[in-house]
Design a protein around this motif. Structure first.
Motif, mmCIF file in Angstrom:
data_model
loop_
_atom_site.group_PDB
_atom_site.id
_atom_site.type_symbol
_atom_site.label_atom_id
_atom_site.label_comp_id
_atom_site.label_asym_id
_atom_site.label_seq_id
_atom_site.Cartn_x
_atom_site.Cartn_y
_atom_site.Cartn_z
ATOM 1 N N GLU A 171 53.790 36.858 48.806
ATOM 2 C CA GLU A 171 54.847 36.900 49.811
ATOM 3 C C GLU A 171 54.882 38.356 50.262
ATOM 4 O O GLU A 171 54.800 39.266 49.428
ATOM 5 N N ALA A 172 54.990 38.567 51.552
ATOM 6 C CA ALA A 172 54.929 39.932 52.082
ATOM 7 C C ALA A 172 56.198 40.260 52.865
ATOM 8 O O ALA A 172 56.690 39.442 53.637
ATOM 9 N N LYS A 173 56.688 41.459 52.659
ATOM 10 C CA LYS A 173 57.854 41.962 53.390
ATOM 11 C C LYS A 173 57.474 43.354 53.897
ATOM 12 O O LYS A 173 57.223 44.264 53.101
ATOM 13 N N THR A 174 57.399 43.499 55.213
ATOM 14 C CA THR A 174 57.072 44.782 55.817
ATOM 15 C C THR A 174 58.296 45.300 56.555
ATOM 16 O O THR A 174 58.841 44.608 57.421
ATOM 17 N N CYS A 175 58.730 46.497 56.206
ATOM 18 C CA CYS A 175 59.890 47.117 56.846
ATOM 19 C C CYS A 175 59.489 48.490 57.374
ATOM 20 O O CYS A 175 58.664 49.174 56.780
ATOM 21 N N GLY A 176 60.099 48.860 58.484
ATOM 22 C CA GLY A 176 59.826 50.164 59.063
ATOM 23 C C GLY A 176 60.747 50.407 60.244
ATOM 24 O O GLY A 176 61.736 49.687 60.437
ATOM 25 N N SER A 232 60.383 62.496 53.845
ATOM 26 C CA SER A 232 61.820 62.718 53.675
ATOM 27 C C SER A 232 62.662 62.234 54.847
ATOM 28 O O SER A 232 63.863 61.985 54.684
ATOM 29 N N SER A 233 62.084 62.079 56.028
ATOM 30 C CA SER A 233 62.861 61.612 57.182
ATOM 31 C C SER A 233 63.024 60.094 57.201
ATOM 32 O O SER A 233 63.720 59.553 58.058
ATOM 33 N N CYS A 234 62.389 59.400 56.267
ATOM 34 C CA CYS A 234 62.416 57.932 56.257
ATOM 35 C C CYS A 234 63.545 57.404 55.365
ATOM 36 O O CYS A 234 63.698 57.862 54.226
ATOM 37 N N PRO A 235 64.312 56.438 55.846
ATOM 38 C CA PRO A 235 65.424 55.862 55.066
ATOM 39 C C PRO A 235 64.940 54.733 54.144
ATOM 40 O O PRO A 235 65.226 53.547 54.353
ATOM 41 N N TYR A 236 64.199 55.085 53.107
ATOM 42 C CA TYR A 236 63.564 54.072 52.257
ATOM 43 C C TYR A 236 64.558 53.132 51.587
ATOM 44 O O TYR A 236 64.289 51.938 51.446
ATOM 45 N N ASP A 237 65.734 53.648 51.170
ATOM 46 C CA ASP A 237 66.718 52.765 50.542
ATOM 47 C C ASP A 237 67.184 51.700 51.524
ATOM 48 O O ASP A 237 67.311 50.521 51.168
ATOM 49 N N ALA A 238 67.432 52.101 52.760
ATOM 50 C CA ALA A 238 67.874 51.135 53.771
ATOM 51 C C ALA A 238 66.765 50.141 54.095
ATOM 52 O O ALA A 238 67.015 48.952 54.289
ATOM 53 N N LEU A 239 65.525 50.607 54.132
ATOM 54 C CA LEU A 239 64.402 49.712 54.402
ATOM 55 C C LEU A 239 64.225 48.711 53.268
ATOM 56 O O LEU A 239 63.975 47.532 53.504
ATOM 57 N N GLU A 240 64.378 49.172 52.038
ATOM 58 C CA GLU A 240 64.229 48.273 50.895
ATOM 59 C C GLU A 240 65.304 47.194 50.913
ATOM 60 O O GLU A 240 65.070 46.052 50.507
ATOM 61 N N ALA A 241 66.483 47.542 51.412
ATOM 62 C CA ALA A 241 67.613 46.599 51.424
ATOM 63 C C ALA A 241 67.510 45.566 52.548
ATOM 64 O O ALA A 241 68.266 44.583 52.532
ATOM 65 N N LEU A 242 66.629 45.770 53.508
ATOM 66 C CA LEU A 242 66.522 44.802 54.619
ATOM 67 C C LEU A 242 66.118 43.427 54.127
ATOM 68 O O LEU A 242 65.350 43.282 53.202
ATOM 69 N N ARG A 260 62.312 44.358 60.000
ATOM 70 C CA ARG A 260 61.661 43.672 58.880
ATOM 71 C C ARG A 260 60.848 42.500 59.413
ATOM 72 O O ARG A 260 61.309 41.756 60.273
ATOM 73 N N HIS A 261 59.638 42.344 58.881
ATOM 74 C CA HIS A 261 58.792 41.188 59.158
ATOM 75 C C HIS A 261 58.395 40.546 57.842
ATOM 76 O O HIS A 261 58.052 41.249 56.886
#
Length: 197
Positions: free
Chosen positions: A80-85, A187-197, A94-95
């Motif tokens: 199963e794949a989850k791509t966020c950006g 550092s400019s990427c909101p990884y926590d928010a992306l993970e939560a999508l 999110r896709h």
């Protein structure tokens, strides 16, 4: 069915003298997909987890332009794949998709994301812990093909050594390294928010 739809779109585009930019003259390079499949199949579970896209060739099916984080969950057969950006408009996106063994018995994985046709998914090289070099190529009739290439790393800010490993692999298959565009990470990427999508 999705491949048939794609072919109809391509035929219509050719008939209208408008071949999409990603369909070019030539053919896919020779890749020993069966050898790679036999080597990697028992290791697929190790491929699961989080990857960060570091570089990509032009791909109209990838709307995310920066901070791409890909998470694969192995289900015993495929993923199963989850791509966020972040897309070009600056929105978090999110896709969802799946990666699975080719249903026609061809020794290669297939990737199938929502809203996109299924395509081959070949892991040209990986050490499972640091980098993965991903390639998708489709030959069409009349001497045309399309290909897409990706460089993934486990770290959002990897050593350039891992990116160079993939560039060397792609070069060995005559994939022009100048086609790659680096994906903004760090550092400019909101990884926590992306993970939560």
């Amino acid at each position: 069915m999705k491949v048939v739809c794609l072919l109809l779109v391509l035929v219509a585009a050719v008939a209208a003298d408008k071949i999409p930019d990603f369909v070019v003259p030539g053919k896919c390079p020779a890749v020993d997909t069966e050898g790679l499949w036999n080597q990697q199949r028992s290791e697929h579970a190790r491929y699961a987890g989080v990857w960060y896209q570091q570089a990509i060739t032009s791909n109209p099916y990838q709307p995310n332009k920066k901070c791409n984080r890909i998470e694969y969950s192995h289900d015993g057969q495929g993923f199963e794949a989850k791509t966020c950006g972040i897309n070009a408009e600056g929105n978090l996106l999110r896709h969802n998709g799946k990666i699975y063994p080719n249903p026609l018995g061809v020794p290669v994985l297939s990737i199938d994301y929502e809203g996109v046709f299924a395509a081959p998914y070949t892991i040209l090289s990986t050490d499972y812990s640091n980098y993965a070099c991903i390639y998708s190529c489709i030959d069409y009739n009349y001497g045309y093909y399309s290909d897409f290439a990706f460089i993934f790393t486990r770290s959002a800010t990897p050593s350039d050594n891992y990116i160079q490993k993939c560039l060397d692999v792609f070069q060995s298959y005559n994939v022009d390294n100048s086609r790659f565009e680096r994906t903004e990470q760090g550092s400019s990427c909101p990884y926590d928010a992306l993970e939560a999508l």
